[in-house]
Design a protein around this motif. Structure first.
Motif, PDB file in Angstrom:
ATOM      1  N   THR A 112     -82.446  65.950  -7.637  1.00  0.00           N
ATOM      2  CA  THR A 112     -83.329  64.970  -7.010  1.00  0.00           C
ATOM      3  C   THR A 112     -84.583  65.712  -6.552  1.00  0.00           C
ATOM      4  N   TRP A 113     -85.691  64.960  -6.459  1.00  0.00           N
ATOM      5  CA  TRP A 113     -86.948  65.591  -6.051  1.00  0.00           C
ATOM      6  C   TRP A 113     -86.836  66.213  -4.657  1.00  0.00           C
ATOM      7  N   GLY A 114     -86.197  65.473  -3.737  1.00  0.00           N
ATOM      8  CA  GLY A 114     -86.050  65.990  -2.377  1.00  0.00           C
ATOM      9  C   GLY A 114     -85.197  67.256  -2.348  1.00  0.00           C
ATOM     10  N   GLY A 115     -84.122  67.258  -3.152  1.00  0.00           N
ATOM     11  CA  GLY A 115     -83.257  68.427  -3.218  1.00  0.00           C
ATOM     12  C   GLY A 115     -84.006  69.637  -3.767  1.00  0.00           C
ATOM     13  N   ILE A 116     -84.853  69.405  -4.798  1.00  0.00           N
ATOM     14  CA  ILE A 116     -85.616  70.518  -5.374  1.00  0.00           C
ATOM     15  C   ILE A 116     -86.607  71.059  -4.339  1.00  0.00           C
ATOM     16  N   ILE A 117     -87.203  70.157  -3.544  1.00  0.00           N
ATOM     17  CA  ILE A 117     -88.127  70.601  -2.487  1.00  0.00           C
ATOM     18  C   ILE A 117     -87.376  71.475  -1.482  1.00  0.00           C
ATOM     19  N   GLN A 118     -86.206  71.000  -1.079  1.00  0.00           N
ATOM     20  CA  GLN A 118     -85.414  71.729  -0.079  1.00  0.00           C
ATOM     21  C   GLN A 118     -85.073  73.131  -0.580  1.00  0.00           C
ATOM     22  N   GLU A 119     -84.637  73.217  -1.870  1.00  0.00           N
ATOM     23  CA  GLU A 119     -84.333  74.537  -2.429  1.00  0.00           C
ATOM     24  C   GLU A 119     -85.596  75.381  -2.533  1.00  0.00           C
ATOM     25  N   GLY A 120     -86.688  74.712  -2.950  1.00  0.00           N
ATOM     26  CA  GLY A 120     -87.939  75.436  -3.133  1.00  0.00           C
ATOM     27  C   GLY A 120     -88.478  75.988  -1.829  1.00  0.00           C
ATOM     28  N   ARG A 121     -88.214  75.269  -0.717  1.00  0.00           N
ATOM     29  CA  ARG A 121     -88.742  75.716   0.572  1.00  0.00           C
ATOM     30  C   ARG A 121     -88.148  77.061   0.973  1.00  0.00           C
ATOM     31  N   LEU A 122     -86.908  77.303   0.551  1.00  0.00           N
ATOM     32  CA  LEU A 122     -86.250  78.569   0.911  1.00  0.00           C
ATOM     33  C   LEU A 122     -86.936  79.748   0.230  1.00  0.00           C
ATOM     34  N   TYR A 123     -87.522  79.487  -0.968  1.00  0.00           N
ATOM     35  CA  TYR A 123     -88.119  80.588  -1.727  1.00  0.00           C
ATOM     36  C   TYR A 123     -89.626  80.433  -1.837  1.00  0.00           C
ATOM     37  N   VAL A 124     -90.224  79.723  -0.860  1.00  0.00           N
ATOM     38  CA  VAL A 124     -91.623  79.337  -1.028  1.00  0.00           C
ATOM     39  C   VAL A 124     -92.539  80.562  -1.091  1.00  0.00           C
ATOM     40  N   ASN A 125     -92.124  81.669  -0.466  1.00  0.00           N
ATOM     41  CA  ASN A 125     -92.985  82.849  -0.503  1.00  0.00           C
ATOM     42  C   ASN A 125     -92.904  83.587  -1.836  1.00  0.00           C
ATOM     43  N   GLN A 126     -91.779  83.410  -2.571  1.00  0.00           N
ATOM     44  CA  GLN A 126     -91.683  84.024  -3.895  1.00  0.00           C
ATOM     45  C   GLN A 126     -92.335  83.150  -4.955  1.00  0.00           C
ATOM     46  N   ALA A 127     -92.064  81.825  -4.885  1.00  0.00           N
ATOM     47  CA  ALA A 127     -92.548  80.938  -5.939  1.00  0.00           C
ATOM     48  C   ALA A 127     -92.920  79.598  -5.322  1.00  0.00           C
ATOM     49  N   TRP A 128     -94.204  79.444  -4.966  1.00  0.00           N
ATOM     50  CA  TRP A 128     -94.603  78.222  -4.275  1.00  0.00           C
ATOM     51  C   TRP A 128     -94.537  76.994  -5.177  1.00  0.00           C
ATOM     52  N   SER A 129     -94.577  77.211  -6.497  1.00  0.00           N
ATOM     53  CA  SER A 129     -94.570  76.051  -7.391  1.00  0.00           C
ATOM     54  C   SER A 129     -93.240  75.301  -7.327  1.00  0.00           C
ATOM     55  N   LEU A 130     -92.143  75.991  -6.929  1.00  0.00           N
ATOM     56  CA  LEU A 130     -90.845  75.323  -6.820  1.00  0.00           C
ATOM     57  C   LEU A 130     -90.915  74.181  -5.822  1.00  0.00           C
ATOM     58  N   MET A 131     -91.729  74.328  -4.791  1.00  0.00           N
ATOM     59  CA  MET A 131     -91.864  73.285  -3.782  1.00  0.00           C
ATOM     60  C   MET A 131     -93.001  72.333  -4.157  1.00  0.00           C
ATOM     61  N   ALA A 132     -94.070  72.889  -4.741  1.00  0.00           N
ATOM     62  CA  ALA A 132     -95.263  72.083  -5.014  1.00  0.00           C
ATOM     63  C   ALA A 132     -95.015  71.047  -6.113  1.00  0.00           C
ATOM     64  N   LEU A 133     -94.269  71.426  -7.166  1.00  0.00           N
ATOM     65  CA  LEU A 133     -94.113  70.511  -8.301  1.00  0.00           C
ATOM     66  C   LEU A 133     -93.362  69.218  -7.945  1.00  0.00           C
ATOM     67  N   PRO A 134     -92.161  69.306  -7.308  1.00  0.00           N
ATOM     68  CA  PRO A 134     -91.513  68.044  -6.934  1.00  0.00           C
ATOM     69  C   PRO A 134     -92.333  67.246  -5.914  1.00  0.00           C
ATOM     70  N   MET A 135     -93.080  67.955  -5.026  1.00  0.00           N
ATOM     71  CA  MET A 135     -93.937  67.224  -4.083  1.00  0.00           C
ATOM     72  C   MET A 135     -94.997  66.445  -4.834  1.00  0.00           C
ATOM     73  N   ALA A 136     -95.575  67.086  -5.855  1.00  0.00           N
ATOM     74  CA  ALA A 136     -96.601  66.405  -6.642  1.00  0.00           C
ATOM     75  C   ALA A 136     -96.008  65.161  -7.307  1.00  0.00           C
ATOM     76  N   CYS A 137     -94.760  65.262  -7.800  1.00  0.00           N
ATOM     77  CA  CYS A 137     -94.110  64.101  -8.424  1.00  0.00           C
ATOM     78  C   CYS A 137     -93.991  62.951  -7.418  1.00  0.00           C
ATOM     79  N   ILE A 138     -93.521  63.268  -6.205  1.00  0.00           N
ATOM     80  CA  ILE A 138     -93.330  62.209  -5.201  1.00  0.00           C
ATOM     81  C   ILE A 138     -94.674  61.598  -4.823  1.00  0.00           C
ATOM     82  N   VAL A 139     -95.669  62.463  -4.582  1.00  0.00           N
ATOM     83  CA  VAL A 139     -96.981  61.947  -4.172  1.00  0.00           C
ATOM     84  C   VAL A 139     -97.533  61.026  -5.262  1.00  0.00           C
ATOM     85  N   LEU A 140     -97.431  61.456  -6.520  1.00  0.00           N
ATOM     86  CA  LEU A 140     -97.955  60.642  -7.616  1.00  0.00           C
ATOM     87  C   LEU A 140     -97.222  59.301  -7.699  1.00  0.00           C
ATOM     88  N   ALA A 141     -95.870  59.353  -7.603  1.00  0.00           N
ATOM     89  CA  ALA A 141     -95.087  58.126  -7.687  1.00  0.00           C
ATOM     90  C   ALA A 141     -95.447  57.175  -6.547  1.00  0.00           C
TER      91      ALA A 141
END
Lengths: 335, 279
Positions: free
Chosen positions: B229-258
């Motif tokens: 789920t988009w929210g789940g991917i954001i939650q996982e991405g937040r844990l690694y946001v300093n290594q790979a910010w796109s993990l959090m940014a991409l699902p956020m972009a999907c939600i914002v667009l939708a």
């Protein structure tokens, strides 16, 4: 403002409060997962569980539990938190000032931003600044506070780390507050460095809460300002020699205030609800953050106390809004 | 008030494009996604997305377990769309039924329903939603039930007000004069006139439901981690946001667009279908 009206409104709020209390009480008791079993170390016997359950009064029938709980609440005793093993009321009161400060900063920021944008939009009617204001409000309105919070964390906390994204105050600082109202305390005692640190910490969570509210306010305020500018008293003010900007600020704004206050009241409830997630996102130590932890821990006494606190906050804000509304607009009959 | 004028509204067109894209991703997920969204590949974790010179096999990179992000986002669209549609449908049915009854019959029924709505709305909805999710246990049905239980009031209030307006029109009086039953008047006379409003509310509610689903996934109360789920991917991405910010940014972009798409469709439809506002 008659005292009778106030008493009537407060009495009217009672059934709502009782309704909220009953619903929450029954709801949290059908939660799967036994909080008591989670408290004891592995190897505890069935008798140990039974004894501990009895000590929290959780072995009685639900109706009896409710009567006992209500009587305690009326005496100011909200019970003991299961996960934090502390009295519920002091726990909540200790966290409440943080939430109140967050809400206050968000509302003030939203009102200030909305007023500026609305005046700008109406002053430059039909030109590009108005289009920019309309576009920005549409965008800010469509995206809820939760997403704004995430966007701020990502952009201003991680990609361009300019503001802190967790907590309320720098834990290494030498701030030793006597009350829970850190902002007010730092302001009164003139600790400028602490105040700056507090404002930095509150900036992002408050902005996330404020943006959708500011957008909604801008829309309404701009609409009523535009209406007010077409009225006779504006023409009179202009004939008297006031400049257009001054007329907007002095005369029209006062008339556009009433619909704005009404909307702020409606939106205020959403804002208080919004603090739950925003505090969780920013690890901000208020009651919203506490609430999510309580639900995840199945901490029944704490959940009940918190939901009741939220309900009281809602009822009071609505009351204050209604009173402000009738104070601003004498035509409204109090009933 | 014509349907053709709706097509000329850029907001409606943008909204429809977003809904079409969402539907295509949801329906075609097994064919569109290049990888299995659950397949782990620990040797290839944290692959960079294409713009920072990542492997071209994983266009949007991989997460901490080496799962393909693009595939997870596409399957996430499926979860989001199903939840949004079903939740908005049932919230709409419940709210509309109560709103029609309250607005048409008035009196005590109206007083009772309106009071219920007032009490309902004095709950902090996010908190109620989280409590409900904790009560019902994690799962997609939980998310749907929580949204329906909380958001029927949005439909109820608006429909009630609209029915009261419609009731004062002559066509309702004429329908009653020729002896139509209350039921017939409500369903075949008033309901069609409330329908455009319902369509708008439904679209907006779908946007809200997508956000609520993301919130519950984020707090860990939506579905098991096996379903992307988009929210789940954001939650996982937040844990690694300093290594790979796109993990959090991409699902956020999907939600914002939708959400922007659904909002723009709802607002656009409201303007296009409401003759007073579109003037």
């Amino acid at each position: 403002m008659s005292i009778g009206y106030l008493v009537k409104r407060l009495l009217w709020a009672l059934p709502t409060l009782i309704g909220v209390a009953v619903v929450v009480f029954v709801l949290v008791r059908v939660v799967p997962g036994d909080p008591i079993a989670m408290m004891l170390p592995p190897g505890a016997t069935q008798e140990d569980v039974g004894r501990l359950r009895a000590s929290y009064g959780l072995d009685a029938p639900i109706a009896k539990q409710f009567v006992v709980w209500s009587a305690d609440v009326l005496r100011g005793d909200f019970g003991t938190s299961i996960s934090l093993r502390d009295k519920v009321l002091p726990l909540i009161l200790g966290r409440l000032p943080a939430t109140l400060e967050l809400v206050a900063v968000a509302v003030v920021a939203a009102c200030a931003l909305a007023t500026m944008l609305a005046v700008l939009g109406v002053y430059f009617r039909g030109r590009w600044p108005e289009l920019a204001v309309d576009g920005a409000t549409g965008f800010a309105l469509a995206i809820p506070d939760f997403l704004w919070g995430l966007i701020f964390i990502l952009v201003l906390g991680v990609l361009l780390p300019v503001l802190p994204i967790s907590g309320r105050v720098d834990p290494t600082g030498a701030f030793d507050p006597a009350t829970g109202f850190y902002l007010i305390e730092a302001l009164i005692t003139l600790q400028v460095a602490v105040l700056a640190d507090l404002l930095k910490h509150i900036a992002l969570p408050a902005a996330a809460l404020a943006l959708p509210l500011a957008a909604a306010l801008t829309r309404v305020l701009k609409g009523s300002l535009a209406d007010a500018m077409n009225q006779d008293f504006i023409t009179l003010a202009r004939v008297k020699g006031y400049s257009r900007m001054r007329t907007l600020w002095r005369v029209a704004l006062r008339n556009a205030l009433i619909p704005t206050v009404t909307l702020t009241g409606v939106q205020f409830s959403f804002l208080i609800g919004g603090t739950v997630l925003i505090e969780h996102l920013f690890s901000y130590p208020g009651i919203g953050n506490l609430a999510i932890a309580a639900v995840i821990q199945r901490d029944l006494p704490l959940i009940q106390g918190l939901i009741l606190t939220f309900a009281v906050l809602f009822i009071f804000t609505n009351l204050i809004v209604d009173m402000t509304y009738s104070a601003l607009n004498p035509k409204v009959k109090q009933g | 008030m014509t349907a053709s004028s709706a097509w000329r509204n850029p907001r409606v067109v943008f909204g429809i494009l977003v809904v079409l894209a969402l539907t295509a991703a949801a329906a075609g997920a097994p064919w569109l996604s290049p990888f299995d969204p659950l397949e782990q590949d620990l040797l290839n974790s944290f692959q960079a997305p294409f713009w920072s010179g990542g492997d071209t096999a994983h266009v949007l990179g991989t997460d901490s377990l080496g799962r393909d992000i693009l595939s997870r986002l596409i399957y996430g669209a499926r979860t989001a769309l199903i939840v949004a549609f079903v939740a908005a449908l049932f919230a709409g049915l419940l709210g509309t039924a109560l709103g029609l009854a309250a607005g048409y019959f008035g009196g005590r029924l109206d007083a009772a329903i309106s009071r219920l709505v007032d009490v309902w709305m004095s709950f902090p909805s996010v908190l109620l939603c989280i409590v409900l999710a904790a009560v019902l246990g994690a799962g997609l049905h939980t998310v749907v039930i929580a949204i329906v239980i909380i958001d029927w009031t949005r439909f109820c209030r608006v429909v009630r007000a609209e029915v009261m307006v419609q009731k004062s029109h002559d066509y309702v009086a004429s329908a009653m004069t020729i002896g139509l039953s209350s039921w017939r008047v409500l369903v075949s006379e008033i309901l069609p006139n409330v329908a455009p409003l319902l369509l708008t509310l439904f679209t907006l509610e779908m946007g809200i439901a997508i956000v609520v689903e993301a919130i519950l996934s984020f707090v860990g109360l939506s579905v098991s981690s096996g379903v992307p789920t988009w929210g789940g991917i954001i939650q996982e991405g937040r844990l690694y946001v300093n290594q790979a910010w796109s993990l959090m940014a991409l699902p956020m972009a999907c939600i914002v667009l939708a959400v922007l798409g659904l909002n723009s469709l709802g607002d656009g439809l409201r303007n296009a279908l409401d003759p007073v506002q579109s003037e």
